[in-house]
Design a protein around this motif. Structure first.
Motif, short mmCIF file in Angstrom:
data_model
loop_
_atom_site.label_atom_id
_atom_site.label_comp_id
_atom_site.label_asym_id
_atom_site.label_seq_id
_atom_site.Cartn_x
_atom_site.Cartn_y
_atom_site.Cartn_z
N ASN A 55 0.86 -1.19 0.00
CA ASN A 55 0.00 0.00 0.00
C ASN A 55 0.89 1.24 0.00
OD1 ASN A 55 -2.48 -1.51 0.19
ND2 ASN A 55 -1.98 -1.87 2.35
N LEU A 56 1.03 1.85 -1.16
CA LEU A 56 1.91 3.00 -1.29
C LEU A 56 1.25 4.25 -0.71
CD1 LEU A 56 3.16 2.41 -4.93
CD2 LEU A 56 4.40 1.95 -2.82
N PRO A 57 1.99 5.01 0.10
CA PRO A 57 1.44 6.26 0.66
C PRO A 57 1.46 7.38 -0.38
CG PRO A 57 3.69 5.91 1.43
CD PRO A 57 3.36 4.73 0.58
N LEU A 58 0.43 7.48 -1.16
CA LEU A 58 0.44 8.37 -2.32
C LEU A 58 0.39 9.85 -1.97
CD1 LEU A 58 -1.89 6.40 -4.77
CD2 LEU A 58 0.59 6.24 -4.46
N ASN A 59 -0.07 10.17 -0.77
CA ASN A 59 -0.15 11.57 -0.37
C ASN A 59 1.00 12.01 0.53
OD1 ASN A 59 -2.54 12.64 -1.64
ND2 ASN A 59 -3.75 11.29 -0.33
N SER B 244 4.95 14.28 -2.88
CA SER B 244 4.21 13.02 -2.91
C SER B 244 4.03 12.55 -4.35
CB SER B 244 2.84 13.22 -2.27
OG SER B 244 2.03 14.07 -3.08
N PRO B 245 3.77 11.25 -4.53
CA PRO B 245 3.43 10.76 -5.88
C PRO B 245 2.25 11.50 -6.49
CG PRO B 245 3.93 8.91 -4.45
CD PRO B 245 3.89 10.13 -3.57
N ASN B 246 1.25 11.81 -5.67
CA ASN B 246 0.10 12.55 -6.20
C ASN B 246 0.52 13.90 -6.77
OD1 ASN B 246 -1.99 10.74 -5.84
ND2 ASN B 246 -2.47 11.43 -3.77
N GLU C 149 0.55 15.22 -10.71
CA GLU C 149 -0.22 16.43 -11.03
C GLU C 149 0.65 17.50 -11.67
OE1 GLU C 149 -2.52 19.99 -8.60
OE2 GLU C 149 -2.44 17.99 -7.71
N SER C 150 1.88 17.63 -11.18
CA SER C 150 2.71 18.77 -11.59
C SER C 150 3.75 18.44 -12.67
CB SER C 150 3.44 19.36 -10.37
OG SER C 150 2.51 19.77 -9.39
N TYR C 151 4.21 17.17 -12.72
CA TYR C 151 5.33 16.85 -13.61
C TYR C 151 5.03 15.77 -14.65
CZ TYR C 151 8.07 19.60 -10.31
OH TYR C 151 8.55 20.61 -9.54
N TRP C 152 4.30 14.74 -14.27
CA TRP C 152 4.11 13.60 -15.17
C TRP C 152 3.56 14.03 -16.52
CZ3 TRP C 152 5.50 8.73 -15.85
CH2 TRP C 152 4.73 7.91 -16.68
N HIS C 153 4.31 13.67 -17.58
CA HIS C 153 3.91 13.96 -18.96
C HIS C 153 3.85 15.47 -19.23
CE1 HIS C 153 3.02 11.17 -22.17
NE2 HIS C 153 2.13 11.98 -22.68
N LYS C 154 4.50 16.25 -18.36
CA LYS C 154 4.43 17.72 -18.50
C LYS C 154 5.81 18.37 -18.58
CE LYS C 154 0.25 17.71 -15.64
NZ LYS C 154 0.40 16.31 -15.17
N LYS C 155 6.66 18.15 -17.57
CA LYS C 155 7.95 18.82 -17.54
C LYS C 155 8.98 18.01 -16.77
CE LYS C 155 6.53 21.70 -13.57
NZ LYS C 155 6.33 23.07 -13.09
N PRO C 156 10.28 18.24 -17.05
CA PRO C 156 11.34 17.47 -16.40
C PRO C 156 11.44 17.79 -14.90
CG PRO C 156 12.14 18.54 -18.41
CD PRO C 156 10.80 19.14 -18.09
N LEU C 157 12.07 16.88 -14.18
CA LEU C 157 12.32 17.08 -12.76
C LEU C 157 13.65 16.42 -12.40
CD1 LEU C 157 11.43 18.01 -9.91
CD2 LEU C 157 10.30 15.77 -9.65
N LEU C 158 14.57 17.19 -11.84
CA LEU C 158 15.84 16.67 -11.32
C LEU C 158 15.72 16.49 -9.82
CD1 LEU C 158 18.91 16.05 -11.56
CD2 LEU C 158 19.30 18.51 -11.22
#
Length: 414
Positions: A18-22, A32-34, A38-47
């Motif tokens: 059970n991953l703690p998504l928040n 958090s993964p959430n 919301e902010s990066y996935w399929h949108k912009k890079p993150l280092l």
């Protein structure tokens, strides 16, 4: 930088069920993964610096922590028929596909080469554990984990990918340059897909434990700065709608074989004399329209089982071997109450509602509820233990065990 040769290997933990998504994760720099989705996935890079805190802690304690898989292990894997591998050299650029003899792979001290090994989650438990960290992203999107090992200056040239990727630095350093440029034209007459006009906008050196996330179509170039540099790439596939619909249609057409009522011949007792004999008859069009409506072939839910089956297919080079001394159905059932049953590392399992598809087959269809429920647990948890369903030779759970798709946990799979 030679200390990694003597370093102790990093032991990646398996993610909890059970991953703690928040909750904030170090893997994403304290978000958090959430929030990441919301902010990066399929949108912009993150280092993310220190995405794997164990490397930072080891450095603080003046210890040396190396990759979970040694260079010699990777080179040995590249010699195996069942491992998809590629050797890329620069100056000049060249490309060769494996398997490779050990002599054909340059020494770590040699510059300007990279060895790529695909699907490593099927060949080493450490790679499979790394993948478990990313199970907040749907399994249907996952492609595989690729490992690159390189000499100084090694890389594949500036390029772009059509999928999302997490680049985890596991040994040595790698310099990454990235750009969100629109010009993605490729250099002609090269054996690799290398950008013709790469204009870097960001320049970073990643240390062991750092991670870089890139969405699709971000131009990037990674160059090894140390001998034996290892980068682990977790890639997520993004099939075209053409591919999905073709596969869904093909499997939908196959399913019509199970409908004997469709064997009925077309008849047109109401057909009238026609002045346009060359035209497809309206009576035929009318009756086909009725059949399509009856079969609900204009509804998406009729396509989804075929698409799910397709996405659950294993890699083309996947090889399954059944148990040397298979258990009888009764002994298999008894063993289920004692040991963990796991998908083979090369097995793919996906769910569509209560239906479960494994390696391209619907495993829950026509099965007793206890077998179907066991498959649903396997799909969600990737493990089955403490259950003893009623089995027969026709049970898909038992058949998958005989085929090597499912295996009982051993010391090697821990």
């Amino acid at each position: 930088m030679t200390s990694f040769y003597l370093s102790k290997p990093y032991q990646p933990p398996k993610a909890p069920q059970n991953l703690p998504l928040n909750e904030p994760w170090a893997l994403f720099g304290g978000i958090s993964p959430n929030l990441f989705m919301e902010s990066y996935w399929h949108k912009k890079p993150l280092l993310i610096r220190g995405a794997i805190p164990a490397f930072t802690l080891a450095e603080q304690n003046q210890e040396s922590l190396g990759s979970p898989i040694t260079a010699s292990e990777l080179i040995a894997l590249a010699s195996q028929d069942g491992v998809e591998s590629r050797l890329i050299k620069s100056n000049p650029w060249s490309f060769n596909a494996g398997p490779f003899s050990k002599k054909s792979i340059p020494a770590l001290s040699k510059p300007n080469w990279t060895l790529l090994l695909q699907g490593m989650e099927a060949h080493h438990p450490a790679a499979a554990k790394i993948l478990s960290w990313f199970r907040f992203i749907p399994d249907a999107r996952l492609d595989d984990l690729m490992i690159s090992i390189a000499g100084v200056g090694g890389g594949v040239g500036p390029h772009f990918d059509s999928y999302d990727v997490f680049l985890i630095q596991m040994s040595g350093r790698r310099r990454w340059q990235i750009s969100q440029q629109k010009d993605l034209s490729l250099s002609p007459n090269l054996p690799l897909k290398i950008l013709q006009h790469f204009k870097p906008e960001h320049d970073w050196v990643l240390e062991p434990g750092d991670m870089l996330y890139l969405p699709p179509h971000i131009a990037h170039d990674g160059v090894a700065l140390d001998a034996g540099c290892q980068t682990w790439s977790v890639g997520f596939r993004s099939p075209s709608f053409k591919e999905l619909l073709q596969e869904g249609l093909w499997r939908l057409a196959e399913s019509l074989e199970e409908m004997p009522e469709l064997e009925q011949k077309f008849a047109d007792p109401r057909q009238k004399a026609s002045l346009n004999a060359e035209q497809l008859p309206e009576e035929l069009i009318k009756q086909i329209t009725v059949k399509l409506r009856e079969l609900q072939l204009d509804q998406v839910h009729r396509f989804l089982p075929g698409i799910t089956a397709y996405l659950s297919e294993p890699k083309p080079q996947a090889f399954f071997e059944g148990p040397a001394k298979p258990l009888s159905p009764s002994r298999f059932s008894k063993q289920l109450g004692l040991k963990k049953l796991l998908p083979s590392p090369q097995t793919r399992i996906l769910s569509l509602g209560k239906e479960v598809f494994c390696n391209g087959e619907n495993m829950s269809q026509g099965q007793p509820e206890d077998i179907a429920q066991a498959w649903r647990i396997l799909s969600a948890k990737k493990v089955l233990v403490g259950t003893k369903p009623q089995l027969s030779n026709q049970s898909t759970l038992y058949e998958a065990y005989l085929a090597g798709w499912l295996v009982f946990e051993s010391a090697k799979s821990v």
